[in-house]
Design a protein around this motif. Structure first.
Motif, PDB file in Angstrom:
ATOM      1  N   GLY A  96       0.809  -1.216   0.000  1.00 42.65           N
ATOM      2  CA  GLY A  96       0.000   0.000   0.000  1.00 42.65           C
ATOM      3  C   GLY A  96       0.841   1.263   0.000  1.00 42.65           C
ATOM      4  N   ILE A  97       1.938   1.249   0.745  1.00 39.86           N
ATOM      5  CA  ILE A  97       2.838   2.401   0.781  1.00 39.86           C
ATOM      6  C   ILE A  97       3.507   2.583  -0.575  1.00 39.86           C
ATOM      7  CG2 ILE A  97       5.005   3.261   1.785  1.00 39.86           C
ATOM      8  CD1 ILE A  97       4.000   2.041   4.461  1.00 39.86           C
ATOM      9  N   PHE A  98       3.887   1.480  -1.196  1.00 34.93           N
ATOM     10  CA  PHE A  98       4.483   1.555  -2.532  1.00 34.93           C
ATOM     11  C   PHE A  98       3.483   2.137  -3.537  1.00 34.93           C
ATOM     12  CE2 PHE A  98       5.084  -0.416  -6.718  1.00 34.93           C
ATOM     13  CZ  PHE A  98       6.330   0.118  -7.044  1.00 34.93           C
ATOM     14  N   LEU A  99       2.246   1.668  -3.497  1.00 36.88           N
ATOM     15  CA  LEU A  99       1.221   2.171  -4.419  1.00 36.88           C
ATOM     16  C   LEU A  99       0.914   3.652  -4.166  1.00 36.88           C
ATOM     17  CD1 LEU A  99      -1.220  -0.882  -4.536  1.00 36.88           C
ATOM     18  CD2 LEU A  99       0.380  -0.122  -6.317  1.00 36.88           C
ATOM     19  N   ALA A 100       0.874   4.046  -2.899  1.00 38.42           N
ATOM     20  CA  ALA A 100       0.645   5.457  -2.579  1.00 38.42           C
ATOM     21  C   ALA A 100       1.805   6.306  -3.093  1.00 38.42           C
ATOM     22  CB  ALA A 100       0.475   5.640  -1.072  1.00 38.42           C
ATOM     23  N   SER A 101       3.022   5.796  -2.973  1.00 39.23           N
ATOM     24  CA  SER A 101       4.200   6.521  -3.484  1.00 39.23           C
ATOM     25  C   SER A 101       4.106   6.686  -4.998  1.00 39.23           C
ATOM     26  CB  SER A 101       5.489   5.771  -3.126  1.00 39.23           C
ATOM     27  OG  SER A 101       5.649   5.680  -1.742  1.00 39.23           O
ATOM     28  N   CYS A 102       3.695   5.640  -5.686  1.00 40.02           N
ATOM     29  CA  CYS A 102       3.535   5.719  -7.143  1.00 40.02           C
ATOM     30  C   CYS A 102       2.449   6.721  -7.510  1.00 40.02           C
ATOM     31  CB  CYS A 102       3.203   4.345  -7.718  1.00 40.02           C
ATOM     32  SG  CYS A 102       4.566   3.180  -7.644  1.00 40.02           S
ATOM     33  N   ALA A 103       1.357   6.729  -6.767  1.00 37.37           N
ATOM     34  CA  ALA A 103       0.259   7.656  -7.046  1.00 37.37           C
ATOM     35  C   ALA A 103       0.704   9.102  -6.816  1.00 37.37           C
ATOM     36  CB  ALA A 103      -0.950   7.329  -6.167  1.00 37.37           C
ATOM     37  N   VAL A 104       1.418   9.355  -5.718  1.00 41.74           N
ATOM     38  CA  VAL A 104       1.920  10.707  -5.457  1.00 41.74           C
ATOM     39  C   VAL A 104       2.869  11.125  -6.568  1.00 41.74           C
ATOM     40  CG1 VAL A 104       3.395  12.067  -3.919  1.00 41.74           C
ATOM     41  CG2 VAL A 104       1.599  10.668  -2.964  1.00 41.74           C
ATOM     42  N   GLY A 105       3.723  10.215  -7.003  1.00 37.17           N
ATOM     43  CA  GLY A 105       4.642  10.521  -8.097  1.00 37.17           C
ATOM     44  C   GLY A 105       3.920  10.836  -9.389  1.00 37.17           C
ATOM     45  N   ALA A 106       2.898  10.073  -9.707  1.00 31.87           N
ATOM     46  CA  ALA A 106       2.130  10.311 -10.929  1.00 31.87           C
ATOM     47  C   ALA A 106       1.398  11.649 -10.867  1.00 31.87           C
ATOM     48  CB  ALA A 106       1.130   9.175 -11.148  1.00 31.87           C
ATOM     49  N   ILE A 107       0.841  11.974  -9.713  1.00 33.86           N
ATOM     50  CA  ILE A 107       0.150  13.263  -9.554  1.00 33.86           C
ATOM     51  C   ILE A 107       1.150  14.404  -9.711  1.00 33.86           C
ATOM     52  CG2 ILE A 107      -1.034  14.749  -7.887  1.00 33.86           C
ATOM     53  CD1 ILE A 107      -2.311  12.118  -6.773  1.00 33.86           C
ATOM     54  N   TYR A 108       2.292  14.264  -9.071  1.00 34.89           N
ATOM     55  CA  TYR A 108       3.318  15.307  -9.170  1.00 34.89           C
ATOM     56  C   TYR A 108       3.762  15.509 -10.616  1.00 34.89           C
ATOM     57  CZ  TYR A 108       7.686  17.824  -8.741  1.00 34.89           C
ATOM     58  OH  TYR A 108       8.684  18.736  -8.899  1.00 34.89           O
ATOM     59  N   LEU A 109       4.047  14.412 -11.306  1.00 30.43           N
ATOM     60  CA  LEU A 109       4.509  14.529 -12.693  1.00 30.43           C
ATOM     61  C   LEU A 109       3.454  15.160 -13.594  1.00 30.43           C
ATOM     62  CD1 LEU A 109       6.498  11.223 -13.203  1.00 30.43           C
ATOM     63  CD2 LEU A 109       7.392  13.554 -13.069  1.00 30.43           C
ATOM     64  N   SER A 110       2.192  14.821 -13.374  1.00 31.47           N
ATOM     65  CA  SER A 110       1.145  15.401 -14.217  1.00 31.47           C
ATOM     66  C   SER A 110       1.007  16.899 -13.954  1.00 31.47           C
ATOM     67  CB  SER A 110      -0.181  14.682 -14.009  1.00 31.47           C
ATOM     68  OG  SER A 110      -0.638  14.855 -12.697  1.00 31.47           O
ATOM     69  N   ILE A 111       1.151  17.330 -12.717  1.00 29.96           N
ATOM     70  CA  ILE A 111       1.085  18.751 -12.395  1.00 29.96           C
ATOM     71  C   ILE A 111       2.340  19.464 -12.879  1.00 29.96           C
ATOM     72  CG2 ILE A 111       1.035  20.412 -10.489  1.00 29.96           C
ATOM     73  CD1 ILE A 111      -0.689  18.381  -8.957  1.00 29.96           C
ATOM     74  N   PHE A 112       3.475  18.807 -12.769  1.00 31.53           N
ATOM     75  CA  PHE A 112       4.768  19.395 -13.111  1.00 31.53           C
ATOM     76  C   PHE A 112       4.800  19.904 -14.552  1.00 31.53           C
ATOM     77  CE2 PHE A 112       9.166  18.974 -14.636  1.00 31.53           C
ATOM     78  CZ  PHE A 112       9.814  19.802 -13.730  1.00 31.53           C
ATOM     79  N   PHE A 113       4.148  19.202 -15.461  1.00 29.47           N
ATOM     80  CA  PHE A 113       4.185  19.585 -16.874  1.00 29.47           C
ATOM     81  C   PHE A 113       3.274  20.768 -17.211  1.00 29.47           C
ATOM     82  CE2 PHE A 113       5.794  15.197 -17.207  1.00 29.47           C
ATOM     83  CZ  PHE A 113       6.995  15.495 -17.824  1.00 29.47           C
ATOM     84  N   PHE A 114       2.369  21.128 -16.309  1.00 34.21           N
ATOM     85  CA  PHE A 114       1.445  22.215 -16.583  1.00 34.21           C
ATOM     86  C   PHE A 114       1.793  23.518 -15.881  1.00 34.21           C
ATOM     87  CE2 PHE A 114      -1.143  18.389 -17.339  1.00 34.21           C
ATOM     88  CZ  PHE A 114      -1.454  18.618 -18.661  1.00 34.21           C
ATOM     89  N   LEU A 115       2.703  23.485 -14.941  1.00 33.96           N
ATOM     90  CA  LEU A 115       3.066  24.675 -14.181  1.00 33.96           C
ATOM     91  C   LEU A 115       4.519  25.053 -14.449  1.00 33.96           C
ATOM     92  CD1 LEU A 115       1.377  23.815 -10.771  1.00 33.96           C
ATOM     93  CD2 LEU A 115       0.545  25.355 -12.535  1.00 33.96           C
ATOM     94  N   PRO A 116       4.880  26.304 -14.186  1.00 37.94           N
ATOM     95  CA  PRO A 116       6.280  26.693 -14.358  1.00 37.94           C
ATOM     96  C   PRO A 116       7.212  25.835 -13.498  1.00 37.94           C
ATOM     97  CG  PRO A 116       4.899  28.612 -13.933  1.00 37.94           C
ATOM     98  CD  PRO A 116       4.047  27.407 -13.747  1.00 37.94           C
TER      99      PRO A 116
END
Length: 161
Positions: free
Chosen positions: A104-124
């Protein structure tokens, strides 16, 4: 001359005292969940502070309360985001099972990473410091897993005794 005993039964180490307190807390109805949430919240907040502290070494900023208060508000969203993503780990059966917790911790880490990467491409780029995020993710995953292992160990000892 008689030698003194190595340790008397009345002396306890801090670790044993904490484990006894934890075992007693886990025996009370409803307290295991409250204790688990409190531990997760405290360690997630600590991971955030450690991540910002580590970031100050590379950013050249001076770490302190003023520095923490000057951070962008969105950065503090990492704390509730992590706690939200580990909500499934509060199921009593999963909370008492270390392999399921680790998954569960691994999956949560992957989800946080995916959310971060998706936001990262849209903001400065300067708005989202990558190192803070990486430090946070490493710290929060490690501390959460460590806390959950201690919790499970105490939970098992509470029921075995």
């Amino acid at each position: 001359m008689a030698s003194a005993p190595l340790a008397s039964h009345s002396q306890t180490t801090p670790v044993l005292a904490i484990m006894r307190w934890l075992r007693e807390a886990l025996r009370q109805p409803g307290r295991p969940l409250v204790l688990l949430v409190a531990g997760d919240t405290a360690l997630t907040s600590a991971a955030f502070v450690v991540a910002v502290w580590l970031w100050t070494f590379t950013s050249g900023a001076e770490f302190g309360l003023d520095h923490l208060l000057a951070l962008p508000g969105w950065l503090y969203a990492l704390i509730p985001a992590w706690l939200f993503l580990i909500l499934p780990l509060y199921d009593p059966r999963r909370a008492a099972h270390l392999p399921g917790t680790a998954r569960g911790i691994f999956l949560a880490s992957c989800a946080v990473g995916a959310i971060y990467l998706s936001i990262f491409f849209f903001l400065p780029r300067d708005l989202l410091p990558r190192l803070v995020f990486l430090y946070f993710l490493a710290c929060v995953a490690g501390l959460t897993l460590l806390w959950r292992a201690v919790y499970i160990r105490a939970l098992e000892s509470a029921f075995l005794q």
